[in-house]
Enzyme design. Structure first.
Site, mmCIF file in Angstrom:
data_model
loop_
_atom_site.group_PDB
_atom_site.id
_atom_site.type_symbol
_atom_site.label_atom_id
_atom_site.label_comp_id
_atom_site.label_asym_id
_atom_site.label_seq_id
_atom_site.Cartn_x
_atom_site.Cartn_y
_atom_site.Cartn_z
ATOM 1 N N TYR A 146 0.853 -1.185 0.000
ATOM 2 C CA TYR A 146 0.000 0.000 0.000
ATOM 3 C C TYR A 146 0.887 1.233 0.000
ATOM 4 O O TYR A 146 1.834 1.320 0.790
ATOM 5 C CB TYR A 146 -0.893 0.008 1.244
ATOM 6 C CG TYR A 146 -1.769 1.240 1.389
ATOM 7 C CD1 TYR A 146 -2.777 1.510 0.460
ATOM 8 C CD2 TYR A 146 -1.603 2.122 2.454
ATOM 9 C CE1 TYR A 146 -3.585 2.638 0.595
ATOM 10 C CE2 TYR A 146 -2.422 3.249 2.595
ATOM 11 C CZ TYR A 146 -3.408 3.495 1.661
ATOM 12 O OH TYR A 146 -4.211 4.601 1.802
ATOM 13 N N ASP A 241 9.274 2.758 0.031
ATOM 14 C CA ASP A 241 8.218 3.368 0.823
ATOM 15 C C ASP A 241 8.404 2.882 2.258
ATOM 16 O O ASP A 241 7.972 1.787 2.618
ATOM 17 C CB ASP A 241 6.842 2.976 0.268
ATOM 18 C CG ASP A 241 5.703 3.578 1.086
ATOM 19 O OD1 ASP A 241 5.971 4.136 2.173
ATOM 20 O OD2 ASP A 241 4.544 3.479 0.636
ATOM 21 N N LYS A 269 4.151 8.636 9.361
ATOM 22 C CA LYS A 269 3.899 7.918 10.606
ATOM 23 C C LYS A 269 4.882 8.329 11.725
ATOM 24 O O LYS A 269 4.695 9.370 12.323
ATOM 25 C CB LYS A 269 3.857 6.408 10.358
ATOM 26 C CG LYS A 269 2.679 6.074 9.410
ATOM 27 C CD LYS A 269 2.263 4.638 9.306
ATOM 28 C CE LYS A 269 0.943 4.548 8.531
ATOM 29 N NZ LYS A 269 0.981 3.741 7.342
#
Ligand SMILES: *Cc1c(COP(=O)(O)O)cnc(C)c1O
Length: 433
Positions: A146, A241, A269
């Protein structure tokens, strides 16, 4: 409100009249496991409390950022102090220099860093930059990874999409998705074939170097070094990522743990410490194309916001203490080993996969190496387990295809209480087989 109705239930029915599906991000709605979501009132350390003052040991960790535990005193204090000096300026600040410096020290591959507001933004911008730098259009991604919800990357995108059984999303023009090549993870042959089919057309290979968004799936040995080599041979950029893995599986992320240097890296995050913040960065010659030093436009009113940089700096500072990652690893290992032992004892097929402080208990008897093998898990068994754990005061991510996060506020007593709950929940599940 009825006498018998809980506050959580009342708030949930109100939410469903206010927001699509009652939430502002899909997986929060608990559709994959059933039942109403937990309405959180407050959190501290390893715990969250719902609106009815029930306490849970938390392994969602805000989906990754809360590696220090919730409401960490130094982070809260730093943010409060920053807030008292003004919430946003839209002008350069000392704190942006400090956060960029800390990121670069931990991840030297980020020679230049641009702060943004989310992981989605970081990845979207990195892909635009890779296309501009190479003058090519196509991007290789891997099924189950994702990379946020931008159009070009919402193809075979793992947990949230899978949980809702949306293979793609309506509203994405086929022309936009057409330049996204989705391949199986951990399969070098598939990558080689794609480069043979599209020589000189592939701008970048992007991946979660350890997948978190299909549940935790580590790369097979030599996979990442081989991807590096293939990209170099074909003039394509390698984009890691590390929105989830950055500062999580090691201070320097997967690129440090596996000693592979990507051209571009995406973060979010943990670097925001619980406040919206993302970043992308990499080779100086590539990053030099970003506006205003170059022609690739990318901007943000709130980018480098004082609250985000304050929370990020305080979090990264705490993570620089010696022994921090060894402790995370030790506590997470105790949890993973304990779960496997209980599952074996009660006779439930369970495969716990873990890298550092992120782990997933897959309800399957085989190793999960890609999206194909992840999909073979018994999601109905997971849903029963999830409900059993919830009843016993353990808050797990509400999908089989998510990572659980252990924080520095989780100690042995929390892990042992979790294992005791798992003993009950897995035992209950075993009787239903
Ligand atoms: C969470 C995540 C994103 C998206 O980040 P947002 O801040 O939710 O936009 C992108 N990539 C990975 C690997 C993620 O885990």
């Amino acid at each position: 409100m009825l006498e018998t109705e809980t506050r959580s239930a009342a708030l949930w029915s109100q939410a469903q009249r206010l927001m699509p599906g009652g939430v502002n991000s899909p997986v929060r709605a608990f559709r994959a496991v059933g039942g109403d979501p937990i309405f959180v009132a407050r959190a501290a350390g390893a715990f969250v409390w719902d609106e009815d003052d029930r306490r849970y040991i938390d392994y969602v960790g805000a989906w990754g950022p809360m590696i220090l535990g919730h409401a960490h005193p130094q982070v809260v204090e730093t943010v409060q102090e920053a807030a008292s000096r003004g919430l946003a300026y839209g002008a350069p600040t000392l704190a942006e220099n400090q956060l960029a410096t800390m990121i670069r020290e931990a991840m030297p591959a980020l020679e230049l860093v641009r702060l943004v507001n989310s992981g989605t933004e970081a990845v979207m911008s990195a892909v635009r930059l890779a296309r501009a730098f190479t003058g090519r259009a196509k991007v290789i991604k891997f099924a189950g990874c994702y990379h946020g919800h931008s159009d070009a990357l919402l193809v075979k995108a793992g947990s949230g999409v899978a949980t809702l059984s949306l293979p793609d999303s309506p509203g994405i023009p086929t022309a936009v998705a057409a330049d996204t090549i989705s391949l199986p993870f951990n399969d070098l042959q598939a990558v080689l074939s794609a480069f043979t089919t599209y020589p000189d057309e592939i701008a970048a290979v992007i991946l979660e170097p350890v997948i978190g968004n299909a549940g935790v799936i580590p790369p097979v040995p030599d996979y990442l070094p081989q991807l590096r080599e293939i990209c170099d041979r074909h003039g394509a950029l390698l984009i890691f990522d590390e929105v989830m893995t950055g500062f999580r599986i090691a201070r320097g992320g997967a690129q440090a743990l596996f000693a592979v240097k990507p051209d571009l890296t995406c973060l979010a995050k943990i670097i925001g410490g619980g406040v919206p913040c993302g970043a992308y960065g990499g080779r100086a010659d590539i990053m030099a194309l970003v506006a205003p030093s170059g022609p690739v436009y990318q901007a943000g009113t709130m980018s480098g916001n004082p609250l985000a940089t304050a929370a990020g700096i305080a979090t990264l500072r705490a993570l620089a203490e010696p022994g921090v990652y060894a402790r995370l690893d030790r506590v997470a290992k105790r949890l993973a080993d304990g779960l496997m032992a209980i599952a074996a004892a009660v006779g439930v097929p369970l495969h716990v996969q873990r890298v550092g402080s992120m782990l997933t208990a897959f309800f399957t008897d085989q190793t999960v190496i890609d999206w194909q093998t992840a999909k073979k898990c018994d999601t109905a068994a997971f849903a029963i387990f999830h409900r059993g754990m919830r009843e016993r005061g353990i808050y797990l991510p509400p999908s089989q295809f998510e990572a659980w996060f252990v924080s520095l506020a989780h100690f042995e007593p929390e892990v042992d209480a979790t294992l005791e709950a798992a003993n009950g929940a897995l035992g209950e599940l075993a009787r239903q087989y």
